[in-house]
Design a protein around this motif. Structure first.
Motif: not given
Ligand SMILES: [Zn+2]
Lengths: 794, 343
Positions: A512, A514, A531-536, A540, A543, B164, B197, B211
């Motif tokens: 994936d 992440m 960095r993802i602002m709203n990660p799951l 994760m 990146l 985001l 992807r 993904i």
């Protein structure tokens, strides 16, 4: 959205079977996702509860005496049973939708002769809070299906551009166009009496762009109570729960015309004034769901003379809401700007049936008036009030109808079929898009205000195209080939990598991409990640900055499932944020990872366990297969921190760089891996941009080579490649120098190793004689001794 | 012990022939052992050869020596392979050969099923003259949404749950932004597929993953029409699924195409009769497509009065799930070797 067929039929006559209708509207653009039928099973009867007694053995259960003609005793756990109510009873033997057959059963020692049902148990709605209350006009002992005939319900998924279809009316307009049947007007006009509304309330719109039109009516002397059964039935059939007659009517209008309304308790509007204005920055407002919300200046509020009473178009406030004691109702029916409503709804995370429709755009024109008039008249009929004379229509910035120019030639060009001018005009007019001017090759159409999605020629082409039917447009049977296309070298290179590694025993993996802060902090602390602002989830959160994280995760997954000897590779991207750039740098990477044996052992063959030289060999073979020179290894170069000391950097022809080696124990431990892991990580970004070079042909040697073997004893600190290049440098006659044995031990002493080399000599133009190479061999021995103190072992 | 006169190169050849015929007839372990003593032992013929070098005239000695060494190496190799073979087949000549024992396990790898499907799709479009192009995974809001005719506050943005990176940067939710990047670089004709992807903020389950991979397609030229879109995608469906398959087209909505459609193909599992995979409908949803919206052409710097085009997109995971009848999308990203080995 749920569309009960019976409701839809109020607008259009439908003579085709429901499946055919579903297919026709799907082909025209409203996707029907399900057609279901609400069916009350035989055996469910209207029962009068004549007495409610406590269960002798269970606090939460009660015993109900019911009358369905016969008298029965039923054990019931619902909190809302009360003496005198009418409720549905599934008698013994009834097959309910939930696939259970009602049996006579003893519950805590008391026999129950049936089951009192909730709406959910009957498949009418999701309400399971208590047993269903039936209207008084139903007759005890009758089959309930007499009052609930089988009713097909169509479920439609409406795309975000078609806000105009979020109602029975909207779907009916489509059906009318698709089946060519007329659309009926279902709007009511209120019977007005008494004072003028303009005397009762003043409206002031301070932000006209956000509220282009505001309508209102006043109904006095209402009695809040239960809605009539037809109304409750309608709401339930569309998936809503009845609340009280006034609220139910506003909900009914929402479903019927697609127009959200808000009902205020008129007596709680202070100053008899309604002001539509923006919020103040940081203003607090408590919505009906008892949540205090902090607003910003862009939010639109409805104020009375003193304070805010509603969050415009989204949700009302507590103070002015309809309650059991309300007698006078002020009905608001407005058109709010979609973007204003959406911004507020998004920011607050508060989406309601009302905001959903305002965001997508409602009808600011006749629809608004029809909704308000019909609602007022229904409230009058259902709750006994009187409708004040006149309506408030504050329309500071009237919406203007758009006109769109359509060229029939353009239709033909875009759709690849000639529809014909007359047919075009007919298709569009069936959707309410009226021809206003015919200039021959240019047709001017006026677009109804409820169609917020139509603003240009191509939108009209789509409308005509979908009614013409895309299945009726012929398929082209030829396609031009562009001679400017050059087949992708990237694809060829990656295909080569995949097939070579697969042939060498490696499985391609796709992960994936992440990873977590923790893993990043260990693996690549020197890189700034994306960095993802709203990660799951925290695992994760960013990146990958190295391919290793996904590879190790996969190895761990396989070890956990007792899959041994994992030989894996992945082609993917890594990401690194660079200062000053909006987008991160993306590198194309190849990772090769090995856990356990490269070649597993067998009944009569030895295994070849993985180690540094196995992975190095794989990389070398791959690089050669790609047509590049063998990589150069430089153990002195700095390596990513996850490689341990038995690792090396590498580089080939300037287009591949990377590292090969053993992964540190601590890195493996992060993934709960406790075996030796060998890994190669190659940056192939340059390779993918490089054109493959033609192989360079060299004629095969015509004269035999001479070979000599030498065994040298040297310090451990000396690397083999130093010896090899030293020997090569001696003479162009030296064709190859290949180590074939390494020995450490007593015979050479500690701190030393012995490496045996096979040296091959060849001349391109003659057969070498022994005497020619003898001096070369001597100077080889001499120079190694002089330069590195290396001894010949004999 | 035989004393061959091996003083000449011809005699070396004779010796070689003799060695190999002796080895051929050594069928049991006793015979192999006497072969070893005879030729490879300390007093064996090959040692003797090397010792006899000094008797060779100096001018021929080197060549002779090299040949003798080579013969010794050759003999050793043949002997050890013969011994191994013996061990495998059983010691006695009479014991039957067992070919059912497994061959030695040379490693065999595999190419990921998603890559296989992707490449199958790619090859069909390449054969129709499409090029392949790429774009970044991390995209600006402009390329991912604005340039594709998603207005800033339009509910269409809710169609794709977005990861985001910053208010202006997203993990691309589709491969469509590559359309804009290509149009910026190149004037028509453009015939291109864009595999890649994509990311969606969706909880991981058997049906969805955060993904997945898409193949986007774009064709812009003079007079490209909806009929061309139909023809191209019908041909693709027939090459990829079944040469007799049919397609069905439903209107749909994507901000970047107008008209927008969904293309269903006849279910290749039940041939349209209805089965559990197609939920008894006989059709499978596989493609979104449409005529490129004039606003999108404008974003890419292309004059929409002059040029028209179509675009399409399909999900590789979805097609792979259908084609291999796999019921859990997570299998693609878990990479269990027992799963990978099947492809
Ligand atoms: Zn099927």
């Amino acid at each position: 959205m749920l569309i009960p067929l019976e409701w839809l039929k109020e607008f259009v006559d439908i003579s085709v079977p429901v499946e055919q209708l579903a297919d026709a509207i799907t082909r025209a653009g409203l996707e029907v996702t399900a057609v279901s039928t609400v069916h009350i099973p035989d055996g469910v009867k209207v029962a009068r509860i004549t007495a409610v007694r406590p269960h002798p053995d269970a606090d939460k259960l009660s015993l109900c005496d019911v009358d369905i003609g016969a008298k029965l005793t039923i054990v019931c756990g619902a909190p809302n049973v009360r003496e005198g109510m009418l409720a549905p009873l599934a008698t013994v033997g009834t097959q309910l939708a939930s696939e259970c057959r009602v049996k006579k059963a003893k519950i805590r020692g008391v026999e129950s002769s049936g089951m009192l049902c909730s709406e959910k148990e009957l498949g009418l709605s999701d309400d399971h809070s208590g047993i269903m209350t039936l209207p008084e006009e139903y007759a005890a002992g009758e089959e309930l299906s007499k009052y609930y005939p089988d009713q097909p319900v169509i479920e439609i998924e409406i795309t975000p551009d078609r806000g105009d279809c979020l109602s029975m009316l909207g779907v009916a307009r489509e059906v009318s166009a698709v089946l060519s049947v007329p659309l009926k007007d279902t709007a009511l006009r209120p019977e007005e009496s008494g004072d003028k509304i303009t005397d009762a309330l003043k409206i002031e719109i301070k932000n006209a762009p956000a509220c282009p039109r505001y309508l209102g009516r006043l109904i006095s002397g209402v009695i809040i109570g239960e809605s009539p059964s037809w109304l409750k039935h309608r709401l339930r059939s569309a998936g809503l729960r009845p609340i009280n007659n006034v609220v139910d009517i506003t909900n009914y209008i929402l479903l019927h015309f697609g127009h959200p309304m808000h009902a205020f308790d008129y007596n709680r509007i202070s100053g008899k004034k309604i002001i539509i204005d923006n919020a103040r920055e940081n203003q607090k407002f408590t919505t009906l769901d008892e949540t205090e919300r902090t607003l910003v200046a862009d939010d639109l509020l409805i104020y009375d003379g003193e304070q805010a009473v509603a969050l415009a178009g989204i949700m009302g406030g507590e103070g002015s809401a309809i309650s059991g004691s309300t007698t006078d109702v002020f009905l608001e029916c407005a058109y709010f700007d979609p973007v204003t409503i959406r911004k507020t709804s998004k920011r607050l995370g508060l989406s309601t049936d009302s905001s959903y429709r305002f965001e997508r755009g409602v009808d600011p024109d006749r629809g608004l008036v029809n909704a308000l008039d019909t609602a007022a008249e229904l409230i009058r009929r259902c709750s006994g009030g009187t409708v004040a004379t006149g309506m408030i229509d504050a329309c500071p910035s009237p919406c203007k109808k758009r006109t769109v120019t359509l060229r029939p030639s353009r239709v033909t060009r875009l759709l690849g079929v000639e529809i014909g001018k007359q047919s075009l005009i007919e298709y569009l007019s069936s959707l309410g898009i009226q021809l206003v001017h015919d200039h021959g090759e240019r047709l001017e159409f006026s677009i109804p205000l409820y169609r917020h999605d139509i603003s240009s020629e191509v939108d009209c082409i789509e409308e005509a195209g979908r009614l013409y039917g895309y299945d009726n447009i012929p398929s082209a049977d030829r396609a031009p080939v562009s001679l400017s296309v050059h087949p992708s070298r990237v694809e060829k290179t990656i295909d080569m990598i995949n097939s070579t590694l697969a042939a060498m025993g490696f499985h391609e993996i796709i992960t994936d991409g992440m990873t977590s802060e923790k893993i990043h902090a260990f693996m690549t602390p020197h890189k700034e990640p994306v960095r993802i602002m709203n990660p799951l989830n925290p695992d994760m959160a960013l990146l990958r900055t190295t391919m290793l994280s996904g590879c190790l995760k996969t190895i761990a997954y396989n070890i956990h499932r007792k899959n041994s000897d994992s030989r894996l590779f992945e082609v993917g991207r890594t990401f690194e944020q660079k200062t000053g750039a909006q987008l991160p740098e993306e590198r194309d990477m190849l990772a090769i990872i090995l856990d356990g044996n490269f070649i597993p052992g067998a009944w009569n063959a030895h295994s070849l366990p993985g180690d540094f030289y196995v992975v190095k060999g794989i990389v070398d073979s791959l690089v050669r297969a790609l047509g590049l020179a063998a990589p150069e290894y430089d153990s002195g170069a700095s390596l990513p921190p996850y490689f341990d000391t038995t690792s090396s950097a590498l580089r080939s022809t300037g287009c591949i760089s990377g590292a090969v080696g053993t992964i540190k124990k601590e890195a493996c431990a992060l993934f709960d891996i406790h075996t030796d892991i060998y890994f190669a990580e190659l940056d192939i970004t340059g390779l993918l941009k490089t054109d493959r070079t033609l192989p360079e042909y060299k004629p095969l040697p015509r004269h035999p080579a001479l070979e000599r073997d030498f065994c040298f004893v040297m310090d451990e600190s000396i690397q083999s490649k130093q010896i090899v290049s030293e020997i090569h440098a001696l003479s162009p006659l030296i064709e190859s120098v290949v180590p074939f044995d390494v020995y450490r031990g007593e015979k050479v002493g500690s701190g030393k190793k012995s490496i045996a080399y096979s040296i091959s000599f060849r001349a391109p133009d003659r057969t070498l004689a022994e005497k020619e190479i003898e001096p070369l061999c001597r100077s080889c021995i001499a120079s190694l001794k002089e330069k590195y103190g290396i001894e010949l072992r004999v | 012990m035989a004393r061959e006169d091996a003083s000449t190169l011809e005699n070396l050849d004779t010796l070689r022939k003799k060695i190999f015929s002796d080895l051929e007839s050594a069928t049991d372990s006793a015979a192999l052992e006497s072969f070893r003593i005879k030729y490879l032992g300390k007093k064996g013929a090959l040692r003797a050869l090397l010792k006899g070098l000094k008797n060779i005239p100096a001018e021929r000695r080197k060549e002779y020596g090299a040949r003798a060494n080579q013969l010794r190496a050759e003999t050793e190799q043949a002997f050890s392979s013969r011994t191994r073979q013996k061990k495998a087949r059983g010691d006695q000549q009479s014991s039957p050969f067992d070919p059912s024992l497994p061959g030695y396990p040379f490693p065999h790898g595999s190419i990921h099923p998603l890559t296989k499907i992707r490449n199958e799709i790619r090859d069909i479009f390449i054969s129709m003259g499409f090029d392949v192009a790429y774009g970044p995974d991390v995209e600006s809001d402009f390329y991912n949404f604005a340039a594709l005719n998603f207005p800033p506050h339009h509910p269409a943005r809710d169609m794709q749950d977005t990861f985001l990176v910053s208010p202006e940067v997203v993990l691309r939710t589709h491969t469509s932004p590559v359309q804009i990047r290509i149009m910026e670089e190149q004037q028509p004709p453009i015939r291109c597929i864009m595999p890649g992807r994509v990311y969606r903020h969706e909880e991981i389950s058997s049906r969805s993953y955060c993904i997945f991979h898409q193949v986007e397609g774009l064709y812009v030229d003079r007079d490209v029409s909806f009929a061309d879109l139909k023809g191209t995608l019908l041909w693709f469906a027939r090459r990829f699924f079944d040469e007799k398959t049919h397609i069905k087209i439903r209107p749909s909505f994507f901000p970047f195409t107008e008209p927008s459609v969904e293309i269903d193909i006849e279910c290749f599992l039940c041939k349209g009769a209805g089965c559990s995979v197609c939920k008894q409908s006989g059709w499978l949803e596989i493609l979104g497509a449409g005529m490129v919206h004039p606003n999108v052409l404008a974003s890419g710097g292309i004059d929409s009065e002059h040029y028209t085009g179509f675009a399409f997109g399909m999900g590789i995971e979805r097609i792979a799930l259908l084609k291999y009848t796999i019921d859990d999308i997570r299998l693609f990203f878990e990479n269990d070797i027992r799963f990978l080995r099947q492809f």
